[in-house]
Design a protein around this motif. Sequence first.
Motif, mmCIF file in Angstrom:
data_model
loop_
_atom_site.group_PDB
_atom_site.id
_atom_site.type_symbol
_atom_site.label_atom_id
_atom_site.label_comp_id
_atom_site.label_asym_id
_atom_site.label_seq_id
_atom_site.Cartn_x
_atom_site.Cartn_y
_atom_site.Cartn_z
ATOM 1 N N SER A 20 10.386 -20.424 45.885
ATOM 2 C CA SER A 20 9.742 -21.255 44.869
ATOM 3 C C SER A 20 9.291 -22.544 45.547
ATOM 4 N N GLU A 49 6.208 -18.383 44.316
ATOM 5 C CA GLU A 49 5.640 -18.983 43.118
ATOM 6 C C GLU A 49 5.468 -20.475 43.376
ATOM 7 N N ILE A 51 5.670 -24.036 41.481
ATOM 8 C CA ILE A 51 6.104 -24.769 40.295
ATOM 9 C C ILE A 51 5.503 -26.175 40.384
ATOM 10 N N ILE A 69 -5.926 -22.966 38.550
ATOM 11 C CA ILE A 69 -5.202 -21.837 37.960
ATOM 12 C C ILE A 69 -6.175 -20.770 37.454
ATOM 13 N N SER A 76 -2.826 -17.472 39.761
ATOM 14 C CA SER A 76 -1.754 -16.930 38.908
ATOM 15 C C SER A 76 -0.368 -17.209 39.464
ATOM 16 N N LYS A 77 -0.295 -17.634 40.717
ATOM 17 C CA LYS A 77 1.006 -17.961 41.295
ATOM 18 C C LYS A 77 1.537 -19.295 40.781
ATOM 19 N N LYS A 79 2.842 -21.999 38.172
ATOM 20 C CA LYS A 79 3.487 -22.225 36.877
ATOM 21 C C LYS A 79 3.473 -23.729 36.626
ATOM 22 N N TYR A 80 2.773 -24.119 35.584
ATOM 23 C CA TYR A 80 2.476 -25.542 35.375
ATOM 24 C C TYR A 80 3.270 -26.110 34.204
ATOM 25 N N TYR A 81 3.819 -27.323 34.409
ATOM 26 C CA TYR A 81 4.571 -28.030 33.374
ATOM 27 C C TYR A 81 4.134 -29.492 33.363
ATOM 28 N N LYS A 99 13.169 -24.984 37.145
ATOM 29 C CA LYS A 99 12.193 -23.963 36.780
ATOM 30 C C LYS A 99 12.003 -22.923 37.878
#
Length: 326
Positions: A20, A49, A51, A69, A76-77, A79-81, A99
């Motif tokens: 990650s 992935e 993050i 993205i 697609s790899k 992951k957004y927050y 995450k």
Amino acid sequence: MIWKYQIYLKFKLLNIMDVSICITTYKHEKYIKECLESIFSQEFNGEYEIIICNDNSPDNTEAIIHEIITTHPKGSKVKYYKNTPNLGYVKNTLYSFSKASGKYISILDGDDYWINPLKLQKQYDFLETNPDFSGVGTDSKVIYEELSKPSHNFSNHLDQELTKDNLTDLNICQTSTFFFRKNILKPDFPKDIISADRCLYLLAGCYGKIKVLPEQMSTYRQFGASISKNVTYDMMKKDFEIVPFIKKYNSDYKSSKLKSYFYYTLMTYSNVITKFNFYKAATGYFFNNVLSKFSLNPIKLYLAIKWSKHTINQKYQIKVENNSFI
């Protein structure tokens, strides 16, 4: 070889990532695309992935991330927050770790980028084949965004194997090069501190050694207005919360050495400080540094005292030259 393949399949079925890559970002609209492109160009044979934890940036950072993205072949790899309101650097960093689903975590700040396409592979292979190590860093290239200063390397520990006895040294490796086993993380990792990187390295030392690869594999952008350039005495002294936390997970750490380390950072990196507070930090550094190196050998004791006094005088003069006293 069959059992290795079975384990590999098990990891894939459980959707457990190999790595990650945790990115914290704030006001990085000028840099975040380059940061992500440096990840996409990695030559890595495992699964990773990305993050991204955006700490409520007021600029176009979020729009740029969304565009990548949706349009990049590897988008697609990601992951957004987004934090609303913002958490601050340390809490945002820990949130990004929470995450992560990877066996390993690789850190990359949103204004830095990797410069070696084999970075992930080399660090992944190293920890896979060296179970007595908990983390691996590399050298990095320091670049000055707002000054005409020449770039230079960061680490003072190239190609070294570091244990808890020398993880209080300076310039071990820059954060955007660090790659570590996720299972070393603890739920009570202190949040109200400044130096998450120092705490993380010391925590890694509770569970194994740290290797510093000699190659420059990342950049480290320096800004005149960065957090590390504007810390106050009151901000820096929060890092003493790290001492009992580290002692909790490895009592073999010497308390005097840990305290000496944080008194040194308090004395050195507090760029807004009174002379009274400087001398308080200097006294704490002197006492604990001598205690950590105490010896019945009079020559060794004399050298510990002499070097401690020299360091204090040197840091005092730097504060005077930089007009840091208030």
